[in-house]
Design a protein around this motif. Sequence first.
Motif, PDB file in Angstrom:
ATOM      1  N   GLY A 103      18.831   1.253 -33.374  1.00 23.31           N
ATOM      2  CA  GLY A 103      18.553   1.534 -34.788  1.00 23.31           C
ATOM      3  C   GLY A 103      19.245   2.835 -35.156  1.00 23.31           C
ATOM      4  O   GLY A 103      19.770   3.544 -34.283  1.00 23.31           O
ATOM      5  N   SER A 104      19.258   3.140 -36.469  1.00 19.18           N
ATOM      6  CA  SER A 104      19.925   4.397 -36.839  1.00 19.18           C
ATOM      7  C   SER A 104      18.969   5.574 -36.828  1.00 19.18           C
ATOM      8  O   SER A 104      19.391   6.719 -36.728  1.00 19.18           O
ATOM      9  N   LYS A 105      17.659   5.319 -36.887  1.00 21.16           N
ATOM     10  CA  LYS A 105      16.714   6.440 -36.935  1.00 21.16           C
ATOM     11  C   LYS A 105      16.823   7.323 -35.694  1.00 21.16           C
ATOM     12  O   LYS A 105      16.939   8.539 -35.788  1.00 21.16           O
ATOM     13  N   TYR A 132      15.711  11.298 -46.625  1.00 18.64           N
ATOM     14  CA  TYR A 132      15.122  10.740 -45.406  1.00 18.64           C
ATOM     15  C   TYR A 132      14.708  11.910 -44.498  1.00 18.64           C
ATOM     16  O   TYR A 132      15.557  12.757 -44.151  1.00 18.64           O
ATOM     17  N   TYR A 135      16.555  13.780 -41.036  1.00 22.83           N
ATOM     18  CA  TYR A 135      17.664  14.732 -40.943  1.00 22.83           C
ATOM     19  C   TYR A 135      17.130  16.107 -40.547  1.00 22.83           C
ATOM     20  O   TYR A 135      17.693  16.796 -39.711  1.00 22.83           O
ATOM     21  N   ASN A 178      23.923  10.765 -47.569  1.00 21.08           N
ATOM     22  CA  ASN A 178      23.314   9.434 -47.424  1.00 21.08           C
ATOM     23  C   ASN A 178      23.502   8.649 -48.730  1.00 21.08           C
ATOM     24  O   ASN A 178      22.691   8.744 -49.639  1.00 21.08           O
ATOM     25  N   ASN A 182      18.608   6.765 -50.029  1.00 16.39           N
ATOM     26  CA  ASN A 182      17.156   6.602 -49.990  1.00 16.39           C
ATOM     27  C   ASN A 182      16.568   7.974 -50.310  1.00 16.39           C
ATOM     28  O   ASN A 182      16.911   8.940 -49.624  1.00 16.39           O
ATOM     29  N   ASP A 210      25.004   8.927 -43.484  1.00 12.07           N
ATOM     30  CA  ASP A 210      24.065   7.853 -43.151  1.00 12.07           C
ATOM     31  C   ASP A 210      24.338   6.702 -44.116  1.00 12.07           C
ATOM     32  O   ASP A 210      24.040   6.808 -45.309  1.00 12.07           O
ATOM     33  N   CYS A 212      23.276   3.398 -43.812  1.00  8.02           N
ATOM     34  CA  CYS A 212      22.520   2.221 -43.365  1.00  8.02           C
ATOM     35  C   CYS A 212      22.301   1.212 -44.499  1.00  8.02           C
ATOM     36  O   CYS A 212      21.949   0.074 -44.237  1.00  8.02           O
ATOM     37  N   TYR A 213      22.517   1.645 -45.768  1.00  4.65           N
ATOM     38  CA  TYR A 213      22.355   0.705 -46.893  1.00  4.65           C
ATOM     39  C   TYR A 213      23.703   0.202 -47.428  1.00  4.65           C
ATOM     40  O   TYR A 213      23.769  -0.340 -48.536  1.00  4.65           O
ATOM     41  N   SER A 243      23.555   0.542 -39.502  1.00  4.27           N
ATOM     42  CA  SER A 243      22.339  -0.151 -39.064  1.00  4.27           C
ATOM     43  C   SER A 243      22.367  -1.615 -39.442  1.00  4.27           C
ATOM     44  O   SER A 243      22.903  -1.982 -40.488  1.00  4.27           O
ATOM     45  N   SER A 245      19.365  -3.028 -39.650  1.00  4.20           N
ATOM     46  CA  SER A 245      17.999  -3.201 -40.159  1.00  4.20           C
ATOM     47  C   SER A 245      17.989  -3.778 -41.557  1.00  4.20           C
ATOM     48  O   SER A 245      17.286  -4.752 -41.842  1.00  4.20           O
ATOM     49  N   LYS A 246      18.758  -3.176 -42.454  1.00  3.85           N
ATOM     50  CA  LYS A 246      18.700  -3.547 -43.866  1.00  3.85           C
ATOM     51  C   LYS A 246      19.674  -4.688 -44.135  1.00  3.85           C
ATOM     52  O   LYS A 246      19.366  -5.616 -44.872  1.00  3.85           O
ATOM     53  N   ARG A 254      15.827  -2.996 -33.841  1.00  3.19           N
ATOM     54  CA  ARG A 254      16.337  -1.657 -33.521  1.00  3.19           C
ATOM     55  C   ARG A 254      17.803  -1.705 -33.065  1.00  3.19           C
ATOM     56  O   ARG A 254      18.113  -1.490 -31.888  1.00  3.19           O
ATOM     57  N   TYR A 330      15.989  -0.105 -53.298  1.00  2.16           N
ATOM     58  CA  TYR A 330      15.007   0.770 -53.937  1.00  2.16           C
ATOM     59  C   TYR A 330      15.313   0.911 -55.415  1.00  2.16           C
ATOM     60  O   TYR A 330      16.476   0.919 -55.815  1.00  2.16           O
TER      61      TYR A 330
HETATM   62  C1  PLP Z   1      18.242   6.699 -45.138  1.00  2.00           C
HETATM   63  C2  PLP Z   1      17.770   6.022 -43.907  1.00  2.00           C
HETATM   64  N1  PLP Z   1      18.407   6.251 -42.755  1.00  2.00           N
HETATM   65  C3  PLP Z   1      18.045   5.661 -41.606  1.00  2.00           C
HETATM   66  C4  PLP Z   1      16.966   4.804 -41.578  1.00  2.00           C
HETATM   67  C5  PLP Z   1      16.579   4.196 -40.257  1.00  2.00           C
HETATM   68  O1  PLP Z   1      16.836   2.855 -40.215  1.00  2.00           O
HETATM   69  P1  PLP Z   1      16.912   2.054 -38.834  1.00  2.00           P
HETATM   70  O2  PLP Z   1      16.427   2.973 -37.747  1.00  2.00           O
HETATM   71  O3  PLP Z   1      16.007   0.905 -39.025  1.00  2.00           O
HETATM   72  O4  PLP Z   1      18.331   1.696 -38.638  1.00  2.00           O
HETATM   73  C6  PLP Z   1      16.257   4.527 -42.740  1.00  2.00           C
HETATM   74  C7  PLP Z   1      15.106   3.631 -42.720  1.00  2.00           C
HETATM   75  O5  PLP Z   1      14.450   3.374 -43.669  1.00  2.00           O
HETATM   76  C8  PLP Z   1      16.679   5.150 -43.945  1.00  2.00           C
HETATM   77  O6  PLP Z   1      16.061   4.930 -45.094  1.00  2.00           O
END
Ligand code: PLP
Length: 398
Positions: A103-105, A132, A135, A178, A182, A210, A212-213, A243, A245-246, A254, A330
């Motif tokens: 995952g990216s988190k 987020y 960071y 980012n 988000n 970042d 991920c979106y 990522s 995820s989205k 993950r 969002y």
């Molecule tokens: C801006 C941002 N970065 C990273 C993540 C982490 O995402 P993931 O770990 O699922 O790739 C999120 C999750 O909501 C996010 O909003």
Amino acid sequence: MPLPTNPLLAELGGYPLAAFQDLARGLRADAGSGRPLYDFSIGDPVEQTPPFIRAALVAGLDPVSQYPTAAGLPELRAAIAGWVARRFGVAVDPDREVLPTAGSKEAVFHLPLALVDPSGPRRAVVWGDPGYPVYERGQRFAGGTSDPVALTAADGWRLELGDLAPDRLAKACLVWTNYPHNPTGATVDLDYHRRTLATARDHELVLASDECYADIYPDDAPAPPSLLQACDGNLRGVVVALSLSKRSGMTGYRCGALVGDAELIAAQRLLRPNVGTASPEVLQRAAIAAWSDDEHAAQRRAVFNAKRAVLLEFFADAGIHVSGSAATFYLWFAAPGGDDAAYAEALLKTRIIASPGRAFGPAGRDWLRLALVPSVDGCAEAVAVWRDAIAVGALPGH
Ligand SMILES: Cc1ncc(COP(=O)(O)O)c(C=O)c1O
């Protein structure tokens, strides 16, 4: 005997969104009320993971289980590089410039561990507020400091690095941007990435983006550009977090990646066997399938677009001011009545859960975030409930 504890844990408090998860769980548990719950609070959509990805996971399960490596499967690195080439038109070296992550988190959190010199003069991370929280958290746990930059609607929620005082930049080693953003859903153009990169290089900062979106945007809007496109083949000092995820509905799997400067990637490869965060190989096989296909991502986009249309029509009718909201799943709107916490609380009484903007940092105060999680029908029902609440005066209209 008092147990040893890291004081940072108390200082940072709980993870900001955990309170909303608890709240949503509490309301869900209250099934006896017979009234549906419209939960727009957590960015974790409920659309199914595409069947071909689940099939790749099942087919990828080896009878023998062994440790995954920090570098990840070569086929996965190639699949990630393939997506970067298709999506952004940028060629990256899968062996030196790509690192699969769980995952990216965790990648965002762990990145500073290989960057920050806890006793050096340049320890700060620059990041946008609202934003987020990871960071800041990763940097602080790595022995660094945090330097959030307040973003505003007037500036389109853009973090303009070049506007910061040089002495502020001199104390930093890392900048996170980012976009798509988000919580606001704001986007930037390629020119933004170019000027941010130029400033970061002038001040010898690592620039982390970042993204991920990157694959969640309206059909009628251009696909958001990547910092990688602004590099023109020179990834020096640059790293991008990606990522599945989205993009692929795989929050539970993950699967993410870091792509960028070969030296930064090498440092992460050195660091990460100490941490032990490598993705299990069975999940890496599912990730190969997901990164290699674009059709399912387009289908997911269409679903979010349908939900977005329902909510945006309602906001326009109700005179509720929307800002950012150009991509991601969002929507970001000004709190009618001016107080995000009060409005979120009033919404809760109608069993609609939205996140007050202050959960994403002080500069998010007086705004709210909706994550387009309920189904299209669920969004339409929520809008009907919301409209009624405004009509009877239970909620301020605008
Ligand atoms: C801006 C941002 N970065 C990273 C993540 C982490 O995402 P993931 O770990 O699922 O790739 C999120 C999750 O909501 C996010 O909003």
